[in-house]
Design a protein around this motif. Sequence first.
Motif, short mmCIF file in Angstrom:
data_model
loop_
_atom_site.label_atom_id
_atom_site.label_comp_id
_atom_site.label_asym_id
_atom_site.label_seq_id
_atom_site.Cartn_x
_atom_site.Cartn_y
_atom_site.Cartn_z
N SER A 211 5.20 13.65 12.09
CA SER A 211 5.04 12.72 13.15
C SER A 211 5.43 11.45 12.88
N ASP B 66 6.48 16.65 19.30
CA ASP B 66 5.63 16.86 18.09
C ASP B 66 4.73 17.79 18.52
N GLN C 289 2.16 14.57 20.10
CA GLN C 289 1.08 15.42 19.63
C GLN C 289 -0.10 15.46 20.22
MG LIG Z 1 1.93 15.32 13.10
#
Ligand SMILES: [Mg+2]
Lengths: 321, 230
Positions: B42, B162, B86
């Motif tokens: 990330s 992500d 994410q």
């Molecule tokens: Mg991550």
Amino acid sequence: MADEGLSVTRRPFRARLDGWLERHAQVCVGTLGRLYARPIATLLIWTVIGVALALPALLQVTVRNLEAAGPGQGRAYAIDVFLKPVLGVPQARQVADRLRERDDVARVELITAEEGLAEFRLRSGFGEALDALTDNPLPATLIISPSPNSTTPAALAHLRDALQALPEVDQVVADMQWAERLQALLAAAKRISNGAGLLLALAVLLVVGQVVRGDIETRRAEIEVSKLLGASDGFVRRPFLYTGFWYGFGGGMLALLLVLGAVAWVSPTVVRLAALYGSNFRMLGLPISGYLSLVASGAVLGWLGSGFAATWRLRQIEPGL
Amino acid sequence: MIRFETVTKRYANGREALAAASFHVSPGEMVFLTGHSGAGKSTLLKLVAAIERPTRGTVIINRQSVSALSRSAVAAFRRRIGMVFQDHKLLYDRPVFDNVALPLVVDGVSRREVDKRVRAALDQVGLLGRETGFPMELSTGEQQRVGIARAVVSRPTILIADEPTGNLDPDLAVDVMAIFQRFNAVGTTVLIATHDVHLIERFPVRRLHLGQGRVLRDEPAAALGDSHGG
Ligand SMILES: [Mg+2]
Ligand SMILES: Nc1ncnc2c1ncn2[C@@H]1O[C@H](COP(=O)(O)OP(=O)(O)OP(=O)(O)O)[C@@H](O)[C@H]1O
């Protein structure tokens, strides 16, 4: 592809202008909708701003009316001229006629010795005591109203001295203190009104700034996500600027209503008061430009207050995820 | 197109997420970013999107150093990049339509164009007809797809994702990958961080494996394609 890949694609000018207008119109209306969605909070803010703007405006109205009422109504500045007792009625008339020709004199009223005595007898209740007198002890009197543009303390002093210098005149009684006091009072009131205006403008700036700060906190998530997606500072700030504008504009409108309402409410008592003094004085509000600038200053202060707050606060919100 | 030169990222708390990581992704490439949880996937994507700044080293996107960008240039830069987060990063008090439209609104695209493109993007992720719904009324997988629609709606030249398939069943995951491949086919550079082993096996694209804050393995696409036997 590799080279121009990240360069900004330029849309035609017309399309960009349309887009710009559309965005502003959207935000302008959209922010109003948000305020409408929470009416109590909005009304509260409008009231605070409205009162803050109305106070100096009301002081201004007061000053305006004092200015118009004081000097305009000649009676307030009447100068009493007592003529020498040896003068007969025709001579007194001559003096009165001569004085009427002066530029700084608006009106001359002659009260002959007989009229004076009659009035005194009527009013004082000393009728019998007066009957005992063989000679009339009262002189002929001229009541002089200065013309409206000669009511400054200096002009009045000049007129008084000129009257005093006349050979027919025994004594001049001019209530100069009243004129001086009124002038000083008006000057002070004007200062207070201006000072209060400045202070309360600052207060409006701070109130709007603080409220907008709160708005920013409640919309923090939206701001962060917008910034993540590439929103410019201007884009993120725009809705808060318009919100501030609506706060200020609404507050200004409310201030206008407050001033109009106050004038309408006080006016009858003022008219009655004036009537007691034999005047047909009508209470004044603000000039049209005054009302317009009341609303405009509200809108501008709202815009500025939110602008300061938003620029400062939004810089601190950086999406770090 | 994307070049990391000995990039180190140390967070304010002292955690070093990347330590002198270097790699290069060419224009039009599609790359998987793999590695353990906490490996820095990330972080790497955030550096690409100028959401974080490198502590040391240089991140160069399209021949431009990200650290050298001014505030306003960063905003313009992000508008050219599509990102799937994410944790979705959706606005929960706004309907799906507004969420997907946001990158276009931010970019000043006209209302009619926004309408058209949002519908097209939602169609691609199989959510056409759900415009007026709110994210809370959607399943996690559906929310994820809203996030994907939002990332592609502005037709970015770089697409970074992500864990885009983290909450999707295998069929949907393949559909989503197909979307990315479609964009890749027309020249978009695609960078996907993922744990999804099935997905990695199924799609023969280049893999960058992160570990200890740097690129441990760089497996080109061709080799994978061969191992699958075409
Ligand atoms: Mg991550
Ligand atoms: N904002 C932050 N502040 C401090 N440390 C952070 C921050 N973000 C990430 N880290 C740390 O940096 C390291 C790398 O985090 P990162 O989120 O990049 O990992 P990841 O590979 O994406 O993991 P996952 O697969 O679980 O998403 C982790 O050890 C994490 O604790």
